[in-house]
Design a protein around this motif. Structure first.
Motif, PDB file in Angstrom:
ATOM      1  N   GLY A   1      23.954   2.929  -5.310  1.00  0.00           N
ATOM      2  CA  GLY A   1      23.723   4.305  -5.744  1.00  0.00           C
ATOM      3  C   GLY A   1      22.245   4.658  -5.727  1.00  0.00           C
ATOM      4  O   GLY A   1      21.854   5.746  -5.292  1.00  0.00           O
ATOM      5  N   LYS A   2      21.421   3.738  -6.200  1.00  0.00           N
ATOM      6  CA  LYS A   2      19.980   3.958  -6.199  1.00  0.00           C
ATOM      7  C   LYS A   2      19.422   3.977  -4.785  1.00  0.00           C
ATOM      8  O   LYS A   2      18.579   4.820  -4.437  1.00  0.00           O
ATOM      9  CB  LYS A   2      19.303   2.857  -7.026  1.00  0.00           C
ATOM     10  CG  LYS A   2      17.781   2.966  -7.088  1.00  0.00           C
ATOM     11  CD  LYS A   2      17.335   4.246  -7.781  1.00  0.00           C
ATOM     12  CE  LYS A   2      15.820   4.280  -7.942  1.00  0.00           C
ATOM     13  NZ  LYS A   2      15.351   5.547  -8.568  1.00  0.00           N
ATOM     14  N   LEU A   3      19.890   3.049  -3.956  1.00  0.00           N
ATOM     15  CA  LEU A   3      19.375   2.928  -2.593  1.00  0.00           C
ATOM     16  C   LEU A   3      19.728   4.135  -1.726  1.00  0.00           C
ATOM     17  O   LEU A   3      18.883   4.650  -0.982  1.00  0.00           O
ATOM     18  CB  LEU A   3      19.930   1.645  -1.955  1.00  0.00           C
ATOM     19  CG  LEU A   3      19.481   1.336  -0.523  1.00  0.00           C
ATOM     20  CD1 LEU A   3      17.970   1.141  -0.467  1.00  0.00           C
ATOM     21  CD2 LEU A   3      20.200   0.095   0.008  1.00  0.00           C
ATOM     22  N   PHE A   4      20.978   4.606  -1.848  1.00  0.00           N
ATOM     23  CA  PHE A   4      21.435   5.703  -0.989  1.00  0.00           C
ATOM     24  C   PHE A   4      21.548   7.037  -1.729  1.00  0.00           C
ATOM     25  O   PHE A   4      22.106   7.989  -1.212  1.00  0.00           O
ATOM     26  CB  PHE A   4      22.791   5.343  -0.365  1.00  0.00           C
ATOM     27  CG  PHE A   4      22.727   4.169   0.568  1.00  0.00           C
ATOM     28  CD1 PHE A   4      22.183   4.302   1.838  1.00  0.00           C
ATOM     29  CD2 PHE A   4      23.185   2.918   0.181  1.00  0.00           C
ATOM     30  CE1 PHE A   4      22.128   3.220   2.704  1.00  0.00           C
ATOM     31  CE2 PHE A   4      23.128   1.825   1.035  1.00  0.00           C
ATOM     32  CZ  PHE A   4      22.590   1.973   2.297  1.00  0.00           C
ATOM     33  N   ARG A   5      21.023   7.083  -2.956  1.00  0.00           N
ATOM     34  CA  ARG A   5      20.968   8.319  -3.751  1.00  0.00           C
ATOM     35  C   ARG A   5      22.356   8.920  -3.977  1.00  0.00           C
ATOM     36  O   ARG A   5      22.594  10.112  -3.773  1.00  0.00           O
ATOM     37  CB  ARG A   5      20.050   9.350  -3.083  1.00  0.00           C
ATOM     38  CG  ARG A   5      18.613   8.874  -2.956  1.00  0.00           C
ATOM     39  CD  ARG A   5      17.720   9.954  -2.378  1.00  0.00           C
ATOM     40  NE  ARG A   5      16.332   9.495  -2.313  1.00  0.00           N
ATOM     41  CZ  ARG A   5      15.313  10.247  -1.899  1.00  0.00           C
ATOM     42  NH1 ARG A   5      15.533  11.503  -1.508  1.00  0.00           N
ATOM     43  NH2 ARG A   5      14.092   9.758  -1.873  1.00  0.00           N
ATOM     44  N   TYR A   6      23.270   8.079  -4.437  1.00  0.00           N
ATOM     45  CA  TYR A   6      24.614   8.562  -4.754  1.00  0.00           C
ATOM     46  C   TYR A   6      24.661   9.118  -6.171  1.00  0.00           C
ATOM     47  O   TYR A   6      23.964   8.630  -7.069  1.00  0.00           O
ATOM     48  CB  TYR A   6      25.624   7.423  -4.633  1.00  0.00           C
ATOM     49  CG  TYR A   6      26.212   7.280  -3.251  1.00  0.00           C
ATOM     50  CD1 TYR A   6      27.126   8.209  -2.768  1.00  0.00           C
ATOM     51  CD2 TYR A   6      25.853   6.211  -2.424  1.00  0.00           C
ATOM     52  CE1 TYR A   6      27.672   8.073  -1.509  1.00  0.00           C
ATOM     53  CE2 TYR A   6      26.394   6.064  -1.156  1.00  0.00           C
ATOM     54  CZ  TYR A   6      27.305   7.010  -0.699  1.00  0.00           C
ATOM     55  OH  TYR A   6      27.842   6.892   0.550  1.00  0.00           O
ATOM     56  N   ASP A   7      25.497  10.127  -6.383  1.00  0.00           N
ATOM     57  CA  ASP A   7      25.705  10.665  -7.724  1.00  0.00           C
ATOM     58  C   ASP A   7      26.770   9.850  -8.445  1.00  0.00           C
ATOM     59  O   ASP A   7      27.552   9.111  -7.822  1.00  0.00           O
ATOM     60  CB  ASP A   7      26.140  12.131  -7.636  1.00  0.00           C
ATOM     61  CG  ASP A   7      27.390  12.303  -6.793  1.00  0.00           C
ATOM     62  OD1 ASP A   7      28.491  12.212  -7.344  1.00  0.00           O
ATOM     63  OD2 ASP A   7      27.255  12.516  -5.564  1.00  0.00           O
ATOM     64  N   LEU A   8      26.810   9.971  -9.766  1.00  0.00           N
ATOM     65  CA  LEU A   8      27.733   9.176 -10.579  1.00  0.00           C
ATOM     66  C   LEU A   8      29.181   9.548 -10.296  1.00  0.00           C
ATOM     67  O   LEU A   8      30.063   8.696 -10.358  1.00  0.00           O
ATOM     68  CB  LEU A   8      27.421   9.370 -12.059  1.00  0.00           C
ATOM     69  CG  LEU A   8      28.198   8.472 -13.032  1.00  0.00           C
ATOM     70  CD1 LEU A   8      27.930   7.001 -12.751  1.00  0.00           C
ATOM     71  CD2 LEU A   8      27.839   8.811 -14.478  1.00  0.00           C
ATOM     72  N   PHE A   9      29.438  10.807 -10.004  1.00  0.00           N
ATOM     73  CA  PHE A   9      30.810  11.226  -9.686  1.00  0.00           C
ATOM     74  C   PHE A   9      31.353  10.451  -8.494  1.00  0.00           C
ATOM     75  O   PHE A   9      32.451   9.892  -8.540  1.00  0.00           O
ATOM     76  CB  PHE A   9      30.862  12.722  -9.390  1.00  0.00           C
ATOM     77  CG  PHE A   9      32.126  13.149  -8.705  1.00  0.00           C
ATOM     78  CD1 PHE A   9      33.299  13.311  -9.415  1.00  0.00           C
ATOM     79  CD2 PHE A   9      32.157  13.360  -7.319  1.00  0.00           C
ATOM     80  CE1 PHE A   9      34.477  13.683  -8.783  1.00  0.00           C
ATOM     81  CE2 PHE A   9      33.327  13.725  -6.682  1.00  0.00           C
ATOM     82  CZ  PHE A   9      34.486  13.894  -7.418  1.00  0.00           C
ATOM     83  N   THR A  10      30.596  10.406  -7.393  1.00  0.00           N
ATOM     84  CA  THR A  10      31.045   9.725  -6.183  1.00  0.00           C
ATOM     85  C   THR A  10      31.310   8.245  -6.446  1.00  0.00           C
ATOM     86  O   THR A  10      32.353   7.708  -6.057  1.00  0.00           O
ATOM     87  CB  THR A  10      29.997   9.861  -5.070  1.00  0.00           C
ATOM     88  OG1 THR A  10      29.807  11.251  -4.779  1.00  0.00           O
ATOM     89  CG2 THR A  10      30.448   9.149  -3.805  1.00  0.00           C
ATOM     90  N   LEU A  11      30.381   7.590  -7.135  1.00  0.00           N
ATOM     91  CA  LEU A  11      30.532   6.167  -7.406  1.00  0.00           C
ATOM     92  C   LEU A  11      31.696   5.897  -8.355  1.00  0.00           C
ATOM     93  O   LEU A  11      32.473   4.960  -8.155  1.00  0.00           O
ATOM     94  CB  LEU A  11      29.238   5.608  -7.994  1.00  0.00           C
ATOM     95  CG  LEU A  11      28.001   5.660  -7.096  1.00  0.00           C
ATOM     96  CD1 LEU A  11      26.787   5.136  -7.843  1.00  0.00           C
ATOM     97  CD2 LEU A  11      28.221   4.867  -5.814  1.00  0.00           C
ATOM     98  N   GLY A  12      31.816   6.713  -9.401  1.00  0.00           N
ATOM     99  CA  GLY A  12      32.871   6.505 -10.383  1.00  0.00           C
ATOM    100  C   GLY A  12      34.257   6.723  -9.808  1.00  0.00           C
ATOM    101  O   GLY A  12      35.170   5.904 -10.011  1.00  0.00           O
ATOM    102  N   VAL A  13      34.433   7.825  -9.086  1.00  0.00           N
ATOM    103  CA  VAL A  13      35.753   8.117  -8.519  1.00  0.00           C
ATOM    104  C   VAL A  13      36.094   7.124  -7.416  1.00  0.00           C
ATOM    105  O   VAL A  13      37.251   6.697  -7.287  1.00  0.00           O
ATOM    106  CB  VAL A  13      35.804   9.567  -7.993  1.00  0.00           C
ATOM    107  CG1 VAL A  13      37.113   9.833  -7.251  1.00  0.00           C
ATOM    108  CG2 VAL A  13      35.665  10.548  -9.143  1.00  0.00           C
TER     109      VAL A  13
END
Length: 388
Positions: free
Chosen positions: A324-336
């Motif tokens: 998430g940090k490396l590719f700038r993902y939001d928490l919604f995308t990672l969580g779902v």
């Protein structure tokens, strides 16, 4: 002691119905939030076997093999009727990247934990972990399919189901607990959150809200087609060659039925209501039958399996945060993406709704992707673990 095959099946089916009825009637109780009906079905059927209610004879054995063999491909086919591949394409590369990041991180967790702790496990645990890996990519249906493909011993399969319930319940609570921290997390990863405003209002797999009510003819159509696909898949699978220890007749049967489900999901057949209802009925009956070949003689091994489940999830969490940090993902995308794998249809759409109701289709589509890929992912993990 029950010695007749038909009586054996009827008792298990009636018991499954009773547990589902109790769960629905007393769904407000916290007990059923932590121990769902499907787990009670497994525990109850296993206790019946442990106390000698079912005879191990030709009649009950034939009933188990024939009914389970017929229902399993039909169940997977009907579940995948709702997985329209065109809807998957609509997710876009970032959402698909988040989904496959979750798949890879879960795979790393299974391999690393099994490598470190394999001396503590009972024999053939790699098979149970392969089945569990299928569930943590798609859902319980994939785990049941892999139990047959990998020939997981029923006793060890009980540990996988236990992990799939307890570890999963803790993970779901963690994912929902993190929702209020989304803004803070997104600022830390410098994520682009414009996706929330754009939404996913048009999605073929958004929900079944627009379906017509289920009628008698719908159930008959789906049951007839599902069983026909099951019989044809079994016929083809039995005539295809085995490849190694994982690809056997059952593997071919499951793969053929799964691909057929994906293909028919692009046709008007996918619009017939009731597919998920019938497939869930089949799932519960299969779970009860598998449990009826189990017992609790190795219950003392349970703690190491639960510890393993939490360790796998911890690795999954760390890898997802780093990505998430490396590719700038939001928490919604990672969580779902995570819950679409570990939780499937039961929880991914609900987590999406916790962020925005407009994003529910994303959770649905990701969960459907997992439903199709879970069996193959579990087979791959099992193959890797078998050589460690």
């Amino acid at each position: 002691m029950i010695q007749d095959g038909f009586m054996y099946v009827s008792v298990l089916t009636a018991f499954a119905a009773l547990m589902v009825g109790l769960e629905r009637k007393f769904k407000h109780l916290k007990f059923f939030k932590f121990i769902p009906g499907i787990v009670l079905i497994y525990i109850g059927a296993a206790l019946m076997q442990t106390f000698g209610l079912f005879a191990a004879n030709e009649s009950t054995g034939a009933a188990y093999d024939n009914l389970r063999g017929a229902l399993l491909p039909a169940m997977l086919f009907l579940m995948l009727l709702k997985c329209d591949i065109r809807s998957v394409i609509q997710l876009g590369p970032r959402m698909l990247g988040g989904f496959f990041a979750a798949v890879i991180s879960i795979a790393l967790g299974f391999v690393f934990v099994y490598f470190l702790l394999q001396s503590f496990y009972v024999e053939d645990t790699w098979k149970a972990f392969g089945a569990l890996a299928g569930s943590w990519t798609g859902g319980s249906a994939n785990m049941v399919a892999l139990q047959g493909i990998l020939e997981v011993p029923e006793n060890i399969f009980g540990y996988a189901l236990m992990m799939d319930t307890i570890n999963y319940a803790v993970w779901v609570m963690l994912m929902f607990w993190l929702v209020p921290f989304a803004d803070r997390f997104n600022r830390w990863t410098k994520a682009d959150t414009g996706f929330f405003q754009r939404g996913m209002d048009e999605s073929a797999a958004a929900s079944e809200a627009g379906e017509q009510s289920i009628k008698f003819e719908h159930l008959l159509y789906l049951l007839g087609i599902g069983l026909l696909v099951s019989s044809l898949s079994t016929l083809a699978g039995n005539n295809l060659p085995a490849v190694g220890d994982v690809i056997n007749a059952t593997s071919w049967t499951i793969m053929i039925a799964s691909v057929a489900g994906l293909v028919f999901a692009l046709t008007p057949l996918s619009k017939i209501p009731g597919a998920l209802d019938i497939s869930n009925v089949m799932l519960y009956i299969i779970i009860a039958m598998i449990a009826s070949h189990s017992d609790f003689s190795n219950i003392a091994q349970a703690p190491i399996y639960l510890l393993s489940g939490f360790a796998i999830m911890a690795i999954h969490l760390v890898v997802m945060i780093l990505l998430g940090k490396l590719f700038r993902y939001d928490l919604f995308t990672l969580g779902v993406a995570s819950l679409a794998n570990i939780g499937g249809m039961a929880s991914a759409p609900m987590l999406a709704a916790a962020y925005s109701r407009a994003l529910i289709p994303v959770g649905v589509i990701m969960a459907l992707m997992g439903s199709f890929l879970g069996t193959y992912f579990g087979m791959l993990i099992a193959k890797i673990l078998s050589v460690l």
